[in-house]
Write an enzyme that holds these catalytic residues in place. Structure first.
Site, PDB file in Angstrom:
ATOM      1  N   ASP A 151       0.814  -1.221   0.000  1.00  0.00           N
ATOM      2  CA  ASP A 151       0.000   0.000   0.000  1.00  0.00           C
ATOM      3  C   ASP A 151       0.853   1.279   0.000  1.00  0.00           C
ATOM      4  OD1 ASP A 151      -2.238  -1.678   0.175  1.00  0.00           O
ATOM      5  OD2 ASP A 151      -2.242  -1.619   2.352  1.00  0.00           O
ATOM      6  N   GLU A 209     -11.790  -0.464  -3.504  1.00  0.00           N
ATOM      7  CA  GLU A 209     -11.074   0.157  -2.380  1.00  0.00           C
ATOM      8  C   GLU A 209      -9.874   0.923  -2.916  1.00  0.00           C
ATOM      9  OE1 GLU A 209      -9.474  -2.892   0.168  1.00  0.00           O
ATOM     10  OE2 GLU A 209      -8.697  -4.064  -1.496  1.00  0.00           O
TER      11      GLU A 209
HETATM   12  O1  FUB Z   1      -3.143  -3.755   3.155  1.00  0.00           O
HETATM   13  C1  FUB Z   1      -4.411  -3.986   3.707  1.00  0.00           C
HETATM   14  C2  FUB Z   1      -5.481  -3.691   2.696  1.00  0.00           C
HETATM   15  O2  FUB Z   1      -5.260  -4.440   1.516  1.00  0.00           O
HETATM   16  C3  FUB Z   1      -5.504  -2.264   2.206  1.00  0.00           C
HETATM   17  O3  FUB Z   1      -6.068  -1.371   3.108  1.00  0.00           O
HETATM   18  C4  FUB Z   1      -6.247  -2.437   0.935  1.00  0.00           C
HETATM   19  O4  FUB Z   1      -6.193  -1.341   0.087  1.00  0.00           O
HETATM   20  C5  FUB Z   1      -5.574  -3.674   0.370  1.00  0.00           C
HETATM   21  O5  FUB Z   1      -4.376  -3.348  -0.272  1.00  0.00           O
END
Ligand code: FUB
Length: 430
Positions: free
Chosen positions: A30, A192
């Site tokens: 991320d 997301e």
């Molecule tokens: O890294 C945890 C979660 O996985 C993140 O918040 C999302 O965007 C996905 O990458």
């Protein structure tokens, strides 16, 4: 833990000439880059080694001036800095304002719900402190992204499976309106990981679509809150991670796309690694399709070896890890025979170097051989390391150098073990 990191690193030889993923000493996910003071600071999540589900307890920070040699700044913020949080140090974004840096994070509360917190520091590298002692937003959603639009209004967005925003107040730790749900355009397939920014009066929302496995898509609009038009896929589903999470910046006239995958040996959906690709916007502002590569990006400029350089400034490494250094910052440790660090584009110049000083500590002994071009390329000198009396008892060792001229990729190839490496500096021939 150390054993598993070293076992992981031992197999990195297959990526020896790769610059992606750009961190090899641990798993990172991320990425949230911030351009500040002539450097790119890449804040990342940290997937703990060996995890079989999300196991993320702190955030990490790396920075670069040239896009290939990345300095490890350690952990600027950790889950335990939020007394009300219990798990999931997930995708952050950091932004400067008011002489401070604001570090927005999604975490899971002690009651099991997800919320968004904010920590602040006057120093980009931290340490950061929880600004509120409680969540900023309790909405059971994740992945904050923050943008200050040209009028000075700050927006904090967050998501999964919907996309919301609040208008932040000038203090950046409270909000005056919202949460407001953004109406998504048809075909968006939003999941997301929003990353919102403005460029040439176009507001971009890049995001992860069609979980699981995710690809990266984007939509654009003429205002920070939409309406947005779906513009297509930027990065198709690839790699060994079922998630992906993008970030986009401009730096020194270049445009960069950050993302993660599972490309390090042992990598998968819970052992991810941050990567970066360069791209050019099309003339109408649209973004081309971008593929994952192991080659990474080209270096901007060179690295000067005649000023102090940190050992943890690394283009590629094998069989090393990093730790907090008693002299400040971070040092390279976990060294064993055959470990190496590659530093890219080192500008020795026409006169070249006459000697090298290395700062080392440890009760072990060995040698640091310096090669150009590859681990076995032109040998320009070797510094011997003997016990300094303690694992953090630092001593400077100097050795003669010959044949180091021009600009080269340089390799510190380690012999022996039981010592750590803090910084180095060459002396130029007079
Ligand atoms: O890294 C945890 C979660 O996985 C993140 O918040 C999302 O965007 C996905 O990458």
């Amino acid at each position: 833990m150390l054993t598993s990191i070293l076992a992981l690193a031992a197999s990195f030889g297959v990526l020896a000439q790769a610059d992606n993923p750009f961190v090899q000493t641990l798993f990172t996910a991320d990425p949230a880059p911030l351009v500040y003071n002539g450097r790119v600071y890449a804040f990342v999540d940290h997937d703990n080694t060996g995890a079989t589900y999300y196991d993320m307890t702190d955030w990490r920070l790396f920075s670069t001036a040239d896009m290939v040699n990345w300095q490890d700044h350690g952990s600027p913020l950790s889950l335990k800095d939020f007394s009300w949080a219990k798990a999931n140090a997930w995708a952050p974004q950091i932004i400067p304002r008011n002489g401070q840096f604001y570090f927005y994070v999604p975490v899971t509360n002690k009651d099991g719900s997800d919320s968004i917190g904010v920590a602040t520091s006057t120093n980009i590298t931290g340490p950061y402190k929880d600004a509120l002692g409680k969540p900023l937003i309790t909405h059971s959603e994740i992945d904050p992204t923050v943008m200050i639009d040209p009028s000075g209004q700050a927006y904090l967005y967050y998501a999964n499976p919907d996309l919301y925003y609040v208008k932040l107040n000038q203090d950046m730790v409270s909000y005056s309106s919202g949460p407001t749900k953004i109406t998504l355009p048809s075909g968006a397939g939003f999941q997301e990981a929003p990353w919102v920014y403005e460029r040439n009066s176009i507001y971009y929302v890049a995001y992860a679509g069609t979980c699981c496995s995710e690809n990266i898509r984007y939509m654009t609009g003429s205002s920070p809150t939409g309406p947005f038009t779906y513009k297509g896929v930027i990065m198709p589903t690839q790699g060994k991670s079922f998630t992906n999470h993008e970030a986009i910046i401009d730096f020194r006239g270049h445009s960069y796309f950050f993302y993660h995958n599972g490309a390090l040996p042992g990598g998968n959906g819970y052992q991810r690694s941050a990567c970066v690709e360069e791209f050019k916007y099309n003339s109408d502002g649209t973004i081309p399709t971008i593929q994952m590569t192991t080659a990474g990006v080209s270096q901007i400029g060179t690295l000067i070896p005649y000023t102090r350089q940190e050992a943890e400034t690394i283009a590629f490494s094998a069989n090393v890890k990093t730790e907090v250094c008693s002299e400040g910052g971070i040092d390279v440790t976990g060294i064993q025979s055959g470990s190496y660090i590659k530093v890219k584009g080192v500008a020795f110049g026409m006169a070249g170097a006459s000697s090298l000083a290395v700062r080392v500590a440890g009760t072990g002994s060995g040698s640091i051989a310096i090669h150009l071009g590859s681990q076995t390329g032109t040998h320009i000198g070797t510094c011997s390391v003997t016990s300094t009396g303690g694992s953090q008892s630092w001593k400077t060792v100097t050795c003669a150098i010959s044949g180091a001229t021009g600009t080269n990729d340089m390799y510190f190839v380690f012999g022996g073990s039981g010592y750590s490496f803090d910084y180095w500096q060459f002396t130029q021939k007079s």
